[in-house]
Design a protein around this motif. Sequence first.
Motif, mmCIF file in Angstrom:
data_model
loop_
_atom_site.group_PDB
_atom_site.id
_atom_site.type_symbol
_atom_site.label_atom_id
_atom_site.label_comp_id
_atom_site.label_asym_id
_atom_site.label_seq_id
_atom_site.Cartn_x
_atom_site.Cartn_y
_atom_site.Cartn_z
ATOM 1 N N ALA A 1 0.765 -1.169 -0.004
ATOM 2 C CA ALA A 1 0.058 -0.061 -0.054
ATOM 3 C C ALA A 1 0.820 1.247 0.165
ATOM 4 C CB ALA A 1 -1.041 -0.113 1.141
ATOM 5 N N GLY A 2 2.027 1.225 0.041
ATOM 6 C CA GLY A 2 3.127 2.251 0.163
ATOM 7 C C GLY A 2 2.743 2.908 1.449
ATOM 8 N N THR A 3 3.322 4.291 1.846
ATOM 9 C CA THR A 3 3.380 4.659 3.244
ATOM 10 C C THR A 3 1.994 5.427 3.330
ATOM 11 O OG1 THR A 3 5.639 5.319 2.832
ATOM 12 C CG2 THR A 3 4.441 6.312 4.348
ATOM 13 N N PRO A 4 1.294 4.683 4.277
ATOM 14 C CA PRO A 4 0.060 5.522 4.731
ATOM 15 C C PRO A 4 0.235 6.958 5.462
ATOM 16 C CG PRO A 4 0.231 3.329 5.641
ATOM 17 C CD PRO A 4 1.596 3.845 5.334
ATOM 18 N N ARG A 5 -0.618 7.584 5.510
ATOM 19 C CA ARG A 5 -0.541 9.176 6.123
ATOM 20 C C ARG A 5 -1.187 8.766 7.431
ATOM 21 N NH1 ARG A 5 -4.548 12.496 2.946
ATOM 22 N NH2 ARG A 5 -5.502 10.421 2.675
ATOM 23 N N GLN A 6 -2.560 8.330 7.527
ATOM 24 C CA GLN A 6 -2.985 8.211 8.950
ATOM 25 C C GLN A 6 -3.377 6.786 9.148
ATOM 26 O OE1 GLN A 6 -3.357 11.152 10.652
ATOM 27 N NE2 GLN A 6 -2.699 12.324 8.917
ATOM 28 N N TRP A 7 -3.280 6.307 10.260
ATOM 29 C CA TRP A 7 -3.398 4.831 10.531
ATOM 30 C C TRP A 7 -3.773 4.987 11.914
ATOM 31 C CZ3 TRP A 7 0.726 0.702 8.857
ATOM 32 C CH2 TRP A 7 0.233 -0.676 9.460
ATOM 33 N N LEU A 8 -5.111 3.871 12.026
ATOM 34 C CA LEU A 8 -5.756 3.629 13.229
ATOM 35 C C LEU A 8 -5.511 2.265 13.545
ATOM 36 C CD1 LEU A 8 -7.543 4.481 15.818
ATOM 37 C CD2 LEU A 8 -9.459 3.749 14.212
ATOM 38 N N ASP A 9 -4.797 2.066 14.855
ATOM 39 C CA ASP A 9 -4.764 0.646 15.295
ATOM 40 C C ASP A 9 -5.762 0.243 16.240
ATOM 41 O OD1 ASP A 9 -3.457 -1.850 15.643
ATOM 42 O OD2 ASP A 9 -2.399 -1.121 17.428
ATOM 43 N N VAL A 10 -6.700 -0.698 15.934
ATOM 44 C CA VAL A 10 -7.813 -0.933 16.708
ATOM 45 C C VAL A 10 -7.520 -1.996 17.904
ATOM 46 C CG1 VAL A 10 -10.277 -1.805 16.765
ATOM 47 C CG2 VAL A 10 -9.409 -0.193 15.215
ATOM 48 N N GLY A 11 -7.742 -2.081 18.891
ATOM 49 C CA GLY A 11 -7.226 -3.109 19.956
ATOM 50 C C GLY A 11 -5.697 -2.716 20.215
ATOM 51 N N THR A 12 -5.344 -1.352 20.324
ATOM 52 C CA THR A 12 -3.737 -1.055 20.417
ATOM 53 C C THR A 12 -3.480 -1.466 21.719
ATOM 54 O OG1 THR A 12 -2.302 0.755 19.670
ATOM 55 C CG2 THR A 12 -4.294 1.221 21.260
ATOM 56 N N GLY A 13 -4.046 -1.466 22.848
ATOM 57 C CA GLY A 13 -3.811 -1.959 24.236
ATOM 58 C C GLY A 13 -2.731 -0.657 24.592
ATOM 59 N N HIS A 14 -1.493 -1.145 25.075
ATOM 60 C CA HIS A 14 -0.694 0.120 25.397
ATOM 61 C C HIS A 14 0.029 0.802 24.398
ATOM 62 C CE1 HIS A 14 -1.613 -2.032 29.339
ATOM 63 N NE2 HIS A 14 -1.316 -0.861 29.942
ATOM 64 N N GLY A 15 -0.112 0.500 23.119
ATOM 65 C CA GLY A 15 0.530 1.156 21.907
ATOM 66 C C GLY A 15 1.808 0.610 21.582
ATOM 67 N N GLY B 1 -5.454 1.153 28.666
ATOM 68 C CA GLY B 1 -4.161 1.330 28.266
ATOM 69 C C GLY B 1 -4.048 2.158 26.941
ATOM 70 N N VAL B 2 -4.936 2.552 26.387
ATOM 71 C CA VAL B 2 -4.893 3.217 25.210
ATOM 72 C C VAL B 2 -4.659 4.865 25.881
ATOM 73 C CG1 VAL B 2 -7.356 4.078 25.069
ATOM 74 C CG2 VAL B 2 -5.818 3.904 23.095
ATOM 75 N N LEU B 3 -5.335 5.235 26.948
ATOM 76 C CA LEU B 3 -4.826 6.571 27.447
ATOM 77 C C LEU B 3 -3.290 6.768 27.646
ATOM 78 C CD1 LEU B 3 -7.991 6.811 29.488
ATOM 79 C CD2 LEU B 3 -7.693 7.585 27.358
ATOM 80 N N LEU B 4 -2.899 5.466 28.435
ATOM 81 C CA LEU B 4 -1.455 5.694 28.770
ATOM 82 C C LEU B 4 -0.590 5.572 27.573
ATOM 83 C CD1 LEU B 4 0.581 5.129 31.006
ATOM 84 C CD2 LEU B 4 0.598 2.708 30.829
ATOM 85 N N ALA B 5 -1.295 4.894 26.632
ATOM 86 C CA ALA B 5 -0.353 4.825 25.254
ATOM 87 C C ALA B 5 -0.059 6.193 24.574
ATOM 88 C CB ALA B 5 -1.115 4.006 24.171
ATOM 89 N N GLN B 6 -1.182 7.145 24.775
ATOM 90 C CA GLN B 6 -1.020 8.468 24.416
ATOM 91 C C GLN B 6 -0.338 9.295 25.171
ATOM 92 O OE1 GLN B 6 -4.825 10.545 24.191
ATOM 93 N NE2 GLN B 6 -4.207 12.366 22.884
ATOM 94 N N GLN B 7 -0.372 8.979 26.447
ATOM 95 C CA GLN B 7 0.544 9.696 27.406
ATOM 96 C C GLN B 7 1.810 9.813 27.435
ATOM 97 O OE1 GLN B 7 -1.140 9.023 31.352
ATOM 98 N NE2 GLN B 7 -3.038 9.311 31.137
ATOM 99 N N GLU B 8 2.292 8.285 27.028
ATOM 100 C CA GLU B 8 3.698 8.196 26.794
ATOM 101 C C GLU B 8 4.222 8.434 25.203
ATOM 102 O OE1 GLU B 8 5.632 6.623 29.030
ATOM 103 O OE2 GLU B 8 4.202 6.943 30.615
ATOM 104 N N GLY B 9 3.259 8.848 24.533
ATOM 105 C CA GLY B 9 3.749 9.397 22.990
ATOM 106 C C GLY B 9 3.901 8.209 22.151
#
Length: 353
Positions: free
Chosen positions: A119-133, A156-164
């Motif tokens: 698919a080449g390089t995506p611009r925007q990617w959503l990982d569903v069930g990402t857990g801690h990212g 865990g998804v909130l922590l994933a955002q906090q951790e960058g």
Amino acid sequence: MTKSEMIAARRPAYLSDLADGTERFFEARRETCPWCASAKPFEVVLRTSDVIQHKPGRFVLESCTDCGHVFQNPRLNAEGLEFYYRDFYDGLGEQDMNSTLQFNRAGHEGRARMVLASAGTPRQWLDVGTGHGHFPQDAKRVLPETEFDGLDMTDGVLLAQQEGRIRKSYHGNFVELADGIAGQYDVISMYHYLEHTLDPGAEIAAARRALPAGGYLSIELPDPECAWNRLLGRWWTPWLQPQHLHMMPIANLRARLTDLGFTVVAEQRAEPHIATDAVNAALLLVNAATISGEDLAWRAAPPSRLRKALRKAAFLVSLPVVVAALLVDRLVAPIGRKRGMSNTYRVLARRTS
């Protein structure tokens, strides 16, 4: 708070939950296949207990004799899912689970390379069930220009955002949130996610609604056709009872994607294999044999010092067996993963209608 203090604090609630037994945690047994709706008699694939957390309960996996879909029957209800997920990915189990997931860098990068190749390089990617990212964090090494967001029902998804590890977090149910994020992502991924859901078909349909025409859906799942599951039985880790509610043969997933307007552009069966089947089985066996020496919040009291000491000694004595199992995994993997012994598969599909 120490782990022992956390366990003691949780014990009263667990004992209260278990006071009336575990039967109330299950729905009525179903008589039709949740994937193809066939009413033919099912085959029992597995009868087991919880061999990881060792919470009370018995679980049955059955297979549809028409389509081969494997599913938990009777299935856990909402109350049961809460009970058995509690302290698995978060709470008491958070540290162990994070340690396991963060060391799968090669697998995470392999997922990203599969998408990049087709698919080449995506611009925007959503990982569903990402857990801690952990996947988006590792995928950034392969796709530094891609922006990764994550969705999960756990904190865990909130922590994933906090951790960058992700740019943006969605906390909730994907099927309910899908329409609100429609058209925003070039790629939606579901890695070891569908097997946990109540209705995997509804999740795939939600992904189709959320993706624009030409968008990609990337899926990774445990392979129920893997020969290791017959060799190891209840000790095959990907069965993961009671968390895994569904196990889909790759042909079933391929057909459902086609029916929903996707075109499958790539499949991998050998490459995603995680060579830990034998060693994980050995560790589970040793753990089960010595579990009376572990302090568990769902047991009435902590173990005696003697039981704790015996458990530690048993693990030390078993080290040669564990090392031998690890060697088996390493020796079998190069050939076995190409001969029906890969425990994982990946599918990449493009929305074409």
